[in-house]
Design an enzyme around this catalytic site. Sequence first.
Site, PDB file in Angstrom:
ATOM      1  CG  ASP A  33      -2.035   0.980   1.156  1.00  0.00           C
ATOM      2  OD1 ASP A  33      -2.322   1.472   0.049  1.00  0.00           O
ATOM      3  OD2 ASP A  33      -2.639   1.273   2.203  1.00  0.00           O
ATOM      4  CB  THR A  79     -12.691  -8.470  -5.983  1.00  0.00           C
ATOM      5  OG1 THR A  79     -12.736  -8.373  -4.543  1.00  0.00           O
ATOM      6  CG2 THR A  79     -12.205  -9.860  -6.362  1.00  0.00           C
ATOM      7  CG  ASN A  81      -7.576  -2.582  -6.140  1.00  0.00           C
ATOM      8  OD1 ASN A  81      -6.608  -3.327  -5.966  1.00  0.00           O
ATOM      9  ND2 ASN A  81      -7.958  -1.713  -5.210  1.00  0.00           N
ATOM     10  NE  ARG A  84      -7.150   1.577  -6.251  1.00  0.00           N
ATOM     11  CZ  ARG A  84      -5.927   1.433  -5.743  1.00  0.00           C
ATOM     12  NH1 ARG A  84      -4.876   1.583  -6.536  1.00  0.00           N
ATOM     13  NH2 ARG A  84      -5.752   1.145  -4.467  1.00  0.00           N
TER      14      ARG A  84
END
Length: 259
Positions: A33, A79, A81, A84
């Site tokens: 991250d 799943t 993401n 975005r």
Amino acid sequence: MFSKLIKNGSHSEEEKLILDPERIPAHIAIIMDGNGRWAQKRHLPRIAGHKTALETVKEVTREANRLGVKVLTLYTFSTENWKRPKKEVDFLMGLPVTFFDTFVPELIEKNIRVNAIGYVDELPSKTKEAVIRAIEQTADNDGMVLNFAINYGGRAEINTMVKEIAKQVKDKQLDIEEIDDKKITETLMTNSLKPYNDPDLLIRTSGEIRLSNFLLWQIAYSEFVFSDVLWPDYTAETLKENIYEYQSRDRRFGGLKKE
């Protein structure tokens, strides 16, 4: 079980970084991250952070392999993401193609095998092909497993597992009484990592203290280390510090310490 490391690379005494080779975690899972924040701090587009992050993946893979880790699982794309911006998602989907093209020869040389968990079939064709090709090219390697969680979500995995077990019961291939921890573990995606299905150490970078739907069944007895280091700044030395923190723990798995 929980720890947050605020400073990394700050040990003044050299002996503090001497790791016990007999207590290296067999399976390390990392929630990578901080790529976007790393780029923002440098007034760069978010994709610059993702691109730099690939070099971190290579460095951490090399160090984990050198230390004797058996499985390194990296949370690559969740799943969730897909929510975005399309431009960012498209860029992320292109990364495996260039990454594996440049890194697979070294993985073969170092006897590292590529594995993937997640809904790989739902990836764009070029991304899916790159992942499958890397798995096939390294299939004969029997050293450390570099396991990518790509298009992966812990709840989705459990949902899939429940449906599979229900189907086996419906088809009379399985009695309800046979459903236990062992059966559930064998039906999850991480069964491809056996006997190292469950992480010994879970690391999350960037200072966030949450699991983000990652390996929800498998981390029941994992040790957690939360590092403030943004993933593109994470180094081999940071990994060693996190493992040192792990080695300072007393893992009892619900029991008592032996006298």
